[in-house]
Design an enzyme around this catalytic site. Structure first.
Site, short mmCIF file in Angstrom:
data_model
loop_
_atom_site.label_atom_id
_atom_site.label_comp_id
_atom_site.label_asym_id
_atom_site.label_seq_id
_atom_site.Cartn_x
_atom_site.Cartn_y
_atom_site.Cartn_z
N LYS A 39 0.79 -1.24 0.00
CA LYS A 39 0.00 0.00 0.00
C LYS A 39 0.82 1.29 0.00
O LYS A 39 0.31 2.37 0.28
CB LYS A 39 -1.02 0.05 1.14
CG LYS A 39 -1.83 -1.19 1.36
CD LYS A 39 -2.23 -1.91 0.11
CE LYS A 39 -3.26 -1.17 -0.73
NZ LYS A 39 -3.42 -1.84 -2.05
N TRP A 41 1.90 2.24 -8.71
CA TRP A 41 2.17 3.56 -9.30
C TRP A 41 3.62 3.66 -9.77
O TRP A 41 3.90 3.99 -10.93
CB TRP A 41 1.89 4.59 -8.20
CG TRP A 41 1.91 6.02 -8.55
CD1 TRP A 41 1.89 6.58 -9.81
CD2 TRP A 41 1.92 7.11 -7.63
NE1 TRP A 41 1.90 7.94 -9.71
CE2 TRP A 41 1.92 8.28 -8.38
CE3 TRP A 41 1.93 7.19 -6.23
CZ2 TRP A 41 1.93 9.55 -7.77
CZ3 TRP A 41 1.94 8.43 -5.63
CH2 TRP A 41 1.94 9.59 -6.39
N HIS A 57 7.35 -7.16 -1.77
CA HIS A 57 7.12 -6.72 -0.38
C HIS A 57 8.01 -7.50 0.59
O HIS A 57 7.80 -7.46 1.79
CB HIS A 57 5.66 -6.97 0.04
CG HIS A 57 4.64 -6.28 -0.81
ND1 HIS A 57 4.79 -4.99 -1.26
CD2 HIS A 57 3.43 -6.69 -1.27
CE1 HIS A 57 3.72 -4.66 -1.97
NE2 HIS A 57 2.88 -5.66 -1.99
N TYR A 112 5.91 8.31 -0.97
CA TYR A 112 4.65 8.42 -1.72
C TYR A 112 4.20 9.88 -1.75
O TYR A 112 3.79 10.40 -2.79
CB TYR A 112 3.61 7.54 -1.02
CG TYR A 112 2.21 7.59 -1.58
CD1 TYR A 112 1.75 6.58 -2.43
CD2 TYR A 112 1.33 8.62 -1.26
CE1 TYR A 112 0.44 6.60 -2.93
CE2 TYR A 112 0.04 8.65 -1.76
CZ TYR A 112 -0.40 7.64 -2.59
OH TYR A 112 -1.68 7.68 -3.08
N SER A 127 -1.19 9.70 -13.38
CA SER A 127 -2.03 10.32 -12.35
C SER A 127 -3.00 9.24 -11.87
O SER A 127 -3.27 8.27 -12.59
CB SER A 127 -2.81 11.50 -12.94
OG SER A 127 -3.73 11.01 -13.89
N LYS A 174 -6.02 8.50 -14.25
CA LYS A 174 -5.67 7.85 -15.52
C LYS A 174 -5.25 6.40 -15.30
O LYS A 174 -5.60 5.52 -16.08
CB LYS A 174 -4.55 8.64 -16.21
CG LYS A 174 -4.98 10.02 -16.68
CD LYS A 174 -4.87 10.14 -18.18
CE LYS A 174 -5.63 11.34 -18.70
NZ LYS A 174 -4.79 12.47 -19.01
P1 A3P Z 1 -5.29 4.19 -1.38
O1 A3P Z 1 -5.87 2.91 -0.90
O2 A3P Z 1 -4.99 5.15 -0.26
O3 A3P Z 1 -6.08 4.82 -2.45
P2 A3P Z 1 0.16 -0.46 -3.70
O4 A3P Z 1 0.28 -0.29 -5.16
O5 A3P Z 1 1.50 -0.49 -3.01
O6 A3P Z 1 -0.72 -1.60 -3.33
O7 A3P Z 1 -0.52 0.87 -3.12
C1 A3P Z 1 -1.85 1.13 -3.38
C2 A3P Z 1 -2.14 2.55 -2.96
O8 A3P Z 1 -1.52 3.44 -3.91
C3 A3P Z 1 -3.63 2.86 -3.00
O9 A3P Z 1 -3.84 3.87 -2.01
C4 A3P Z 1 -3.77 3.38 -4.43
O10 A3P Z 1 -4.94 4.13 -4.65
C5 A3P Z 1 -2.54 4.24 -4.51
N1 A3P Z 1 -2.20 4.56 -5.91
C6 A3P Z 1 -2.18 3.72 -6.96
N2 A3P Z 1 -1.89 4.40 -8.09
C7 A3P Z 1 -1.74 5.68 -7.74
C8 A3P Z 1 -1.46 6.87 -8.47
N3 A3P Z 1 -1.29 6.84 -9.78
N4 A3P Z 1 -1.39 8.03 -7.78
C9 A3P Z 1 -1.57 8.06 -6.44
N5 A3P Z 1 -1.85 6.97 -5.70
C10 A3P Z 1 -1.93 5.79 -6.34
#
Ligand code: A3P
Length: 304
Positions: A63, A68, A113, A202, A237, A240
């Site tokens: 998370k 991203w 992870h 992040y 973003s 997108k």
């Molecule tokens: P939230 O649950 O707070 O929305 P991981 O990829 O490590 O599992 O992390 C997932 C988290 O990163 C989620 O957070 C997700 O929405 C967020 N995330 C994924 N893509 C993103 C992006 N392009 N910009 C910002 N946050 C992003």
């Protein structure tokens, strides 16, 4: 691998029966979904994975923005802002049955992870470029809760956020303790100075994606124009990426993984959503635990 004795089975479910039982092996909490042998086999396979000189590895606690960053690094290496057709699980070390790193063409963007000691043995020796990304623990806990609460699988969690938070702060969740994980990677920097490692947050990526994408490009040694950094920031973003996710080849059907109506990975993508979930008392408790446990590390999280 070290610690070949019998595994400990830890029942970390709370008084409501919510939570998980784990095998504990060499500091690793393995959810009991497959057999221990399968899981240990998975770790051995990761440790023996043949790394390629041009691999990049993303290391992140769940998370913290793995999807991203994975997309960003893939775009930088492809030299364009087209989405990778594959879902990132295929390049994930430690996703039994679904990850197939050997089948991926170079240059690969691996992600995991796992703790450093459970990763390929030649990671430091081969000087594999490694990007470690962190996120503030309040948003991590909320994002993680929503993830496990949305899962249809046996590793899902049906309790409340408050119940989850207690387990999270005690490190009784899949992939273990957040603070231990971060500290482990901070230590890798000291113990293996030969490993090229970039540390990102992040929140900084969110605040200034173009600048951070440039930092990543410089680190992995690709030469990109400012225009491409901007295009990648735009393509990556939150909105997108959420839309683009629908066109990816995923290893498992969305409907098999998530409960109906759940947002999946692309939930909110904000800094500070924790304020919608966490009470003042819980926030103070997290500040206290996190403050004490990170004391002396120099790590300062951004919460809004
Ligand atoms: P939230 O649950 O707070 O929305 P991981 O990829 O490590 O599992 O992390 C997932 C988290 O990163 C989620 O957070 C997700 O929405 C967020 N995330 C994924 N893509 C993103 C992006 N392009 N910009 C910002 N946050 C992003």
């Amino acid at each position: 691998m070290e610690g070949q004795g019998n595994p400990k089975i830890l029942d970390y479910r709370n008084e409501n029966g919510h939570g998980w039982s784990f095998y504990e092996k060499d500091g690793l909490l393995l959810t009991i979904v497959t057999t221990l042998e399968d899981d240990m086999e998975m770790i051995r396979n990761i440790q023996k994975l043949e790394l390629r000189d041009d691999d990049v590895l993303i290391a992140a606690y769940p998370k913290c923005g793995t999807h991203w960053l994975w997309e960003i690094v893939n775009m930088l290496r492809a030299g364009n802002s087209k989405y990778n057709k594959k879902g990132k699980q295929i390049a994930m070390l430690g996703m039994p049955k679904f990850s197939r790193p050997d089948e991926l063409p170079s240059p690969r963007v691996l992600n995991s992870h796992q703790y450093f000691r459970h990763l390929p043995e030649t990671l430091a020796e081969k000087k594999i470029k490694t990007i470690f990304i962190m996120r503030n623990p309040k948003d991590v806990s909320v994002s993680y809760y929503n993830h496990v609460n949305g899962l249809k699988l046996s590793i899902g969690f049906d309790g409340t956020y408050s119940e989850f938070l207690d387990l999270f702060l005690d490190g009784k969740v899949p992939w273990g303790d957040y603070v231990d994980y971060v500290k482990d990677w901070l230590q890798v920097k000291q113990v293996h100075p030969e490993l090229p490692m970039l540390t990102l947050f992040y929140e900084n990526l969110k605040k200034d994606p173009v600048k951070n994408i440039r930092v990543v490009a410089d680190f992995i040694g690709v030469s990109v124009s400012d225009e491409l950094c901007e295009e990648i920031a735009e393509a990556c973003s939150f909105k997108k990426m959420r839309t683009a996710d629908k066109d990816k080849e995923h290893v498992r059907k969305r409907s098999e993984l998530w409960k109906d109506g759940h947002q999946g990975i692309y939930r909110k993508g904000d800094v500070g959503d924790w304020k919608n979930w966490i009470t003042v008392a819980q926030s103070e408790k997290i500040d206290d635990v996190i403050g004490r446990r990170f004391e002396g590390t120099g790590i300062v999280f951004t919460y809004e």
